[in-house]
Design a protein around this motif. Structure first.
Motif, short mmCIF file in Angstrom:
data_model
loop_
_atom_site.label_atom_id
_atom_site.label_comp_id
_atom_site.label_asym_id
_atom_site.label_seq_id
_atom_site.Cartn_x
_atom_site.Cartn_y
_atom_site.Cartn_z
N ALA A 58 13.80 7.31 -4.94
CA ALA A 58 14.62 6.53 -4.00
C ALA A 58 13.74 5.72 -3.04
CB ALA A 58 15.53 7.47 -3.22
N LEU A 59 12.62 6.32 -2.61
CA LEU A 59 11.70 5.59 -1.73
C LEU A 59 11.09 4.38 -2.44
CD1 LEU A 59 9.84 8.45 0.16
CD2 LEU A 59 11.37 6.73 1.13
N ILE A 60 10.77 4.53 -3.72
CA ILE A 60 10.23 3.40 -4.48
C ILE A 60 11.23 2.26 -4.53
CG2 ILE A 60 9.63 2.65 -6.82
CD1 ILE A 60 8.11 5.26 -7.15
N ILE A 103 0.84 -1.20 0.00
CA ILE A 103 0.00 0.00 0.00
C ILE A 103 0.87 1.25 0.00
CG2 ILE A 103 -1.66 1.32 1.38
CD1 ILE A 103 -2.86 -1.40 2.21
N LEU A 104 1.96 1.23 0.77
CA LEU A 104 2.89 2.36 0.80
C LEU A 104 3.51 2.58 -0.57
CD1 LEU A 104 4.32 4.46 2.63
CD2 LEU A 104 6.10 2.73 2.99
N LEU A 105 3.86 1.51 -1.25
CA LEU A 105 4.43 1.62 -2.60
C LEU A 105 3.44 2.24 -3.57
CD1 LEU A 105 6.83 0.96 -4.48
CD2 LEU A 105 5.75 -1.23 -4.90
N ILE A 106 2.19 1.86 -3.49
CA ILE A 106 1.17 2.42 -4.38
C ILE A 106 1.00 3.92 -4.11
CG2 ILE A 106 -1.30 2.40 -4.90
CD1 ILE A 106 -1.19 -0.65 -4.43
N ILE A 107 1.00 4.31 -2.85
CA ILE A 107 0.86 5.74 -2.51
C ILE A 107 2.06 6.53 -3.03
CG2 ILE A 107 0.83 7.35 -0.57
CD1 ILE A 107 -0.83 5.24 0.95
N ILE A 108 3.26 5.99 -2.87
CA ILE A 108 4.46 6.67 -3.35
C ILE A 108 4.43 6.80 -4.87
CG2 ILE A 108 6.97 6.51 -3.53
CD1 ILE A 108 6.95 5.20 -0.76
N CYS A 109 3.97 5.76 -5.56
CA CYS A 109 3.89 5.81 -7.03
C CYS A 109 2.90 6.88 -7.49
CB CYS A 109 3.50 4.45 -7.59
SG CYS A 109 4.81 3.23 -7.48
N ILE A 110 1.78 6.99 -6.81
CA ILE A 110 0.80 8.02 -7.17
C ILE A 110 1.39 9.41 -6.93
CG2 ILE A 110 -1.43 9.02 -6.53
CD1 ILE A 110 -2.39 6.11 -6.04
N THR A 154 10.95 14.59 -6.62
CA THR A 154 10.89 13.48 -7.57
C THR A 154 12.01 12.48 -7.28
OG1 THR A 154 9.97 14.93 -9.25
CG2 THR A 154 10.94 12.87 -10.02
N TRP A 155 13.21 12.97 -7.03
CA TRP A 155 14.34 12.07 -6.75
C TRP A 155 14.14 11.34 -5.42
CZ3 TRP A 155 17.42 10.29 -10.21
CH2 TRP A 155 17.70 11.04 -11.36
N LEU A 169 12.65 -3.07 -2.75
CA LEU A 169 13.63 -4.03 -2.24
C LEU A 169 13.18 -4.63 -0.90
CD1 LEU A 169 16.98 -2.24 -3.14
CD2 LEU A 169 15.99 -4.26 -4.21
N SER A 170 12.51 -3.84 -0.08
CA SER A 170 11.98 -4.35 1.18
C SER A 170 10.91 -5.41 0.95
CB SER A 170 11.40 -3.22 2.02
OG SER A 170 12.38 -2.25 2.30
N ILE A 171 10.03 -5.14 0.00
CA ILE A 171 8.97 -6.11 -0.33
C ILE A 171 9.60 -7.41 -0.83
CG2 ILE A 171 7.09 -6.61 -1.94
CD1 ILE A 171 6.31 -3.65 -1.72
N THR A 172 10.62 -7.29 -1.67
CA THR A 172 11.29 -8.48 -2.20
C THR A 172 11.96 -9.27 -1.08
OG1 THR A 172 11.71 -7.31 -4.26
CG2 THR A 172 13.00 -9.28 -3.86
N THR A 173 12.61 -8.57 -0.16
CA THR A 173 13.28 -9.25 0.96
C THR A 173 12.27 -9.96 1.86
OG1 THR A 173 14.99 -7.55 0.91
CG2 THR A 173 14.85 -8.90 2.88
N VAL A 174 11.17 -9.29 2.16
CA VAL A 174 10.15 -9.90 3.01
C VAL A 174 9.53 -11.10 2.32
CG1 VAL A 174 7.88 -9.51 4.05
CG2 VAL A 174 9.68 -7.81 4.32
N ALA A 175 9.28 -10.99 1.02
CA ALA A 175 8.65 -12.09 0.29
C ALA A 175 9.58 -13.30 0.20
CB ALA A 175 8.26 -11.63 -1.10
N LYS A 176 10.87 -13.06 0.00
CA LYS A 176 11.81 -14.18 -0.11
C LYS A 176 12.05 -14.86 1.22
CE LYS A 176 14.24 -13.22 -4.25
NZ LYS A 176 14.87 -14.17 -5.07
#
Length: 113
Positions: A58-60, A6-13, A53-54, A65-72
Motif C-alpha cells: 500500500a505504501l508503494i 529514495i523512499l520508494l526504493i527503500i520501501i521496495c527493498i 507485506t500488504w 501516486l505521489s511521485i506522479t502527482t508531483v511530476a505532473k
C-alpha cells in the motif's frame, strides 16, 4: 521529489526482504528465529510478515501516486531542466510530412572557365 524516489526504493527493498523471508508452509527463516516460543511462533510470524507485506504494498502505491502527482504539477525545485528546455526549442515535424512545404534546392552553380 528526490526524497519520494529514495523512499520508494527503500520501501521496495523492504518489500523484497519481507517476501523472501516468508515461506508458504510457515517455516523458512521466520521459524528458525522464533525457536520454540509460543508468544511469537511460526503462525504469528507469518501473520506479521503477511500484514507487513500488504502495508508495504500500500505504501508503494501511495508513494508512486505521489511521485506522479508531483511530476505532473511541475513540482521540481530546480526549475526546468536543460533537457526540457532543449525539447521545448526543437521544432516538431508535421505528421503529414513536409513534401510540398519546403522550397526546392537551388540549382548547382556552374564554375566559370
Amino acid at each position: 521529489m528526490l526524497f519520494l524516489i529514495i523512499l520508494l526504493i527503500i520501501i521496495c527493498i523492504a518489500l523484497a526482504l519481507f517476501v523472501l523471508i516468508q515461506n508458504p508452509k510457515g517455516g523458512g527463516l521466520a521459524a528458525g528465529a522464533s525457536g520454540g516460543s509460543n508468544m511469537f511462533g511460526v503462525q504469528r510470524t507469518g501473520d506479521v510478515l503477511e500484514k507487513g507485506t500488504w502495508i508495504l504494498l500500500a505504501l508503494i502505491v501511495v508513494v508512486t501516486l505521489s511521485i506522479t502527482t508531483v511530476a505532473k504539477s511541475g513540482g521540481t525545485s530546480t526549475g526546468d531542466s536543460k533537457i526540457q528546455e532543449q525539447l521545448d526549442k526543437t521544432v516538431t515535424p508535421s505528421p503529414i510530412g513536409n513534401k510540398g512545404t519546403q522550397a526546392p534546392a537551388p540549382a548547382p552553380v556552374k564554375p566559370v572557365k
